[in-house]
Design a protein around this motif. Structure first.
Motif, PDB file in Angstrom:
ATOM      1  N   MET A 161       1.273   3.573  -8.934  1.00  0.00           N
ATOM      2  CA  MET A 161       1.597   4.256  -7.686  1.00  0.00           C
ATOM      3  C   MET A 161       0.404   5.070  -7.182  1.00  0.00           C
ATOM      4  SD  MET A 161       4.431   3.040  -7.060  1.00  0.00           S
ATOM      5  CE  MET A 161       4.610   3.914  -5.503  1.00  0.00           C
ATOM      6  N   LEU A 162      -0.403   5.577  -8.089  1.00  0.00           N
ATOM      7  CA  LEU A 162      -1.592   6.318  -7.686  1.00  0.00           C
ATOM      8  C   LEU A 162      -2.585   5.390  -6.994  1.00  0.00           C
ATOM      9  CD1 LEU A 162      -2.756   9.182  -7.863  1.00  0.00           C
ATOM     10  CD2 LEU A 162      -3.825   8.530 -10.022  1.00  0.00           C
ATOM     11  N   LEU A 163      -2.731   4.181  -7.528  1.00  0.00           N
ATOM     12  CA  LEU A 163      -3.622   3.215  -6.897  1.00  0.00           C
ATOM     13  C   LEU A 163      -3.116   2.811  -5.519  1.00  0.00           C
ATOM     14  CD1 LEU A 163      -4.406   0.943  -9.975  1.00  0.00           C
ATOM     15  CD2 LEU A 163      -6.052   2.352  -8.739  1.00  0.00           C
ATOM     16  N   VAL A 164      -1.809   2.597  -5.406  1.00  0.00           N
ATOM     17  CA  VAL A 164      -1.223   2.225  -4.116  1.00  0.00           C
ATOM     18  C   VAL A 164      -1.380   3.371  -3.113  1.00  0.00           C
ATOM     19  CG1 VAL A 164       0.927   1.680  -2.919  1.00  0.00           C
ATOM     20  CG2 VAL A 164       0.404   0.573  -5.102  1.00  0.00           C
ATOM     21  N   ALA A 259       3.691  12.978  -2.869  1.00  0.00           N
ATOM     22  CA  ALA A 259       5.099  12.588  -2.840  1.00  0.00           C
ATOM     23  C   ALA A 259       5.313  11.198  -3.416  1.00  0.00           C
ATOM     24  CB  ALA A 259       5.625  12.648  -1.412  1.00  0.00           C
ATOM     25  N   GLN A 260       4.328  10.323  -3.249  1.00  0.00           N
ATOM     26  CA  GLN A 260       4.472   8.947  -3.706  1.00  0.00           C
ATOM     27  C   GLN A 260       4.093   8.776  -5.171  1.00  0.00           C
ATOM     28  OE1 GLN A 260       2.279   6.189  -1.281  1.00  0.00           O
ATOM     29  NE2 GLN A 260       3.284   4.384  -2.132  1.00  0.00           N
ATOM     30  N   ALA A 261       3.036   9.444  -5.606  1.00  0.00           N
ATOM     31  CA  ALA A 261       2.435   9.104  -6.892  1.00  0.00           C
ATOM     32  C   ALA A 261       2.518  10.184  -7.957  1.00  0.00           C
ATOM     33  CB  ALA A 261       0.955   8.734  -6.680  1.00  0.00           C
ATOM     34  N   ILE A 262       2.871  11.407  -7.600  1.00  0.00           N
ATOM     35  CA  ILE A 262       2.847  12.504  -8.581  1.00  0.00           C
ATOM     36  C   ILE A 262       4.215  13.170  -8.734  1.00  0.00           C
ATOM     37  CG2 ILE A 262       1.756  14.665  -9.269  1.00  0.00           C
ATOM     38  CD1 ILE A 262      -0.169  12.265  -9.177  1.00  0.00           C
TER      39      ILE A 262
END
Length: 419
Positions: A161-164, A259-262
């Protein structure tokens, strides 16, 4: 006086696939050997730490460090679905014993990216019983390594998700998101692990909604299993997080990444004994997205910005959001200049000390990494280690940074405030 509490874990970290060598049953090993795979070098023998772990633990302990984070390899322990290896469980039990014999606290990671090839063959984290399979594996490991008090269920489960979220196309993107060349790559991977294209997939990165839900469930189930077997053990998982900052007008972009990755991963950490923080650098966002770092003489080999204050900032954020203690499970710098490594770590630890002074509950600092190792797509080019390893003979050559960090550990960080 030292800000660091009594019992603080001062140590270094490794990951099985990156140091053990010949992890032939893992999904990453399979992908390494697929034509066209994007790896600069094969992992091969890696650092041969599978056979040389006693020397590695001894060097760590002799420096003054008191903790060693390492991972157990699921593919060794359960080489085929439902087939568990007592010999491999005994191997990791001996590693734990070697730690305690040297006065070193083991911190054991149950999943550091890699999974068995059979698990990948059947859909990795997208298969419906993925969480149950992980719970079963966890129980076998915890029952056998019955002296371990510190458990990390997953290493960087948010990596995909961090990469995205930050705009990079991850290797594990699926379906129409894949360029045609990568689609063919995954078809060859499926063939190698004996699975069907569209089902067989690597475990990392986890981005599909069903796979993410199963990883979350696997963490919960593993946590419950550990507590059931060893109620006094401490459990958590380690989350990759940069120091996300906003330039003028960049707050919305930064907050979207968080919000998306953390934040979903930190939310789940609220029921853990600790949250693992893995941070190396910062990322700055403007109105149009991430602002590229301009390389300079201090830039990491990875291209990351040299920014020691990232550690103090991220542990404060993690502690404030989760409400649980923080364990720094990774932090370091990829550089061939060991004086730069000491300078970077010294500044970061001073900020960590200040965060403790300000009320953040920090349980330990585990440097990435103990050994110069195989760094995934980069092969052996990135030198994060406190110890150099001869690629032919496997001779260990401790760097001055190991001695320096050991001395910091011996006085529990008091010397940091004297310089």
């Amino acid at each position: 006086m030292s800000s660091f509490p009594d019992g603080f874990l001062w140590g270094a970290a490794t990951a099985g696939h990156q140091v053990e060598g010949n992890n032939v049953g893992a999904d990453i090993w399979a992908m390494e050997h697929v034509e066209g795979a994007p790896f600069a070098e094969l992992s091969g023998d890696a650092c041969d730490s599978y056979h040389r772990y006693e020397e590695d633990i001894a060097l760590l302990a002799e420096s003054g460090l008191n903790s060693y984070r390492f991972s157990v390899e699921w593919s060794r322990i359960e080489p085929e679905r439902g087939q568990f290896s007592r010999a491999e469980l005994d191997h990791y039990r001996r590693m734990v014993a070697a730690c305690y014999a040297r006065g070193v606290t083991p911190v054991v990671t149950l999943n550091h990216f890699t999974v068995p090839a059979w698990f990948a063959r059947d859909g990795a984290w997208s298969q419906p019983d993925a969480a149950d399979l992980f719970e079963r594996y966890t129980r076998r490991v915890v029952e056998h390594l019955d002296k371990v008090e510190w458990w990390v269920t997953f290493n960087e489960p948010n990596a995909g998700m961090l990469l995205v979220a930050t705009g990079a196309l991850p290797l594990g993107a699926l379906g129409e998101d894949l360029p045609s060349g990568q689609q063919e790559l995954f078809e060859r991977f499926a063939q190698r692990v004996g699975g069907q294209p569209g089902t067989a997939t690597m475990a990392l990165p986890v981005i599909a909604p069903d796979a993410l839900a199963h990883v979350f469930a696997a963490h919960r189930k593993a946590r419950a299993a550990i507590k059931d077997i060893r109620p006094q053990a401490r459990t958590g998982w380690s989350i990759a997080v940069h120091d996300f900052q906003a330039a003028e007008g960049g707050e919305a972009c930064r907050d979207q990444v968080l919000a998306q990755a953390i934040l979903p991963f930190w939310d789940l950490s609220r029921d853990d004994d600790f949250v693992g923080v893995q941070t190396y650098t910062r990322e700055v966002y403007g109105p149009q997205g991430r602002i590229a770092h301009e390389p300079n003489g201090d830039t990491f080999q990875t291209g990351w910005e040299y920014y020691p204050a990232a550690l103090g900032h991220t542990v404060r954020d993690a502690a404030a959001h989760t409400g649980v203690p923080v364990l720094v499970t990774e932090h370091g710098i990829a550089t061939d200049d060991d004086e730069q490594r000491v300078r970077f770590t010294h500044a970061a630890l001073q900020d960590l000390s200040t965060a403790i002074d300000d009320g953040a509950q920090i349980l330990g600092y585990l440097h990435w990494t103990l050994l110069d190792n195989w760094e995934w797509h980069s092969g052996f080019a990135m030198t994060f280690g406190l110890i150099a390893v001869d690629r032919t003979t496997f001779e260990r050559r401790p760097k001055p940074s190991l001695e320096w960090l050991g001395k910091v550990a011996l006085d529990n960080g008091a010397s940091l405030k004297l310089s």
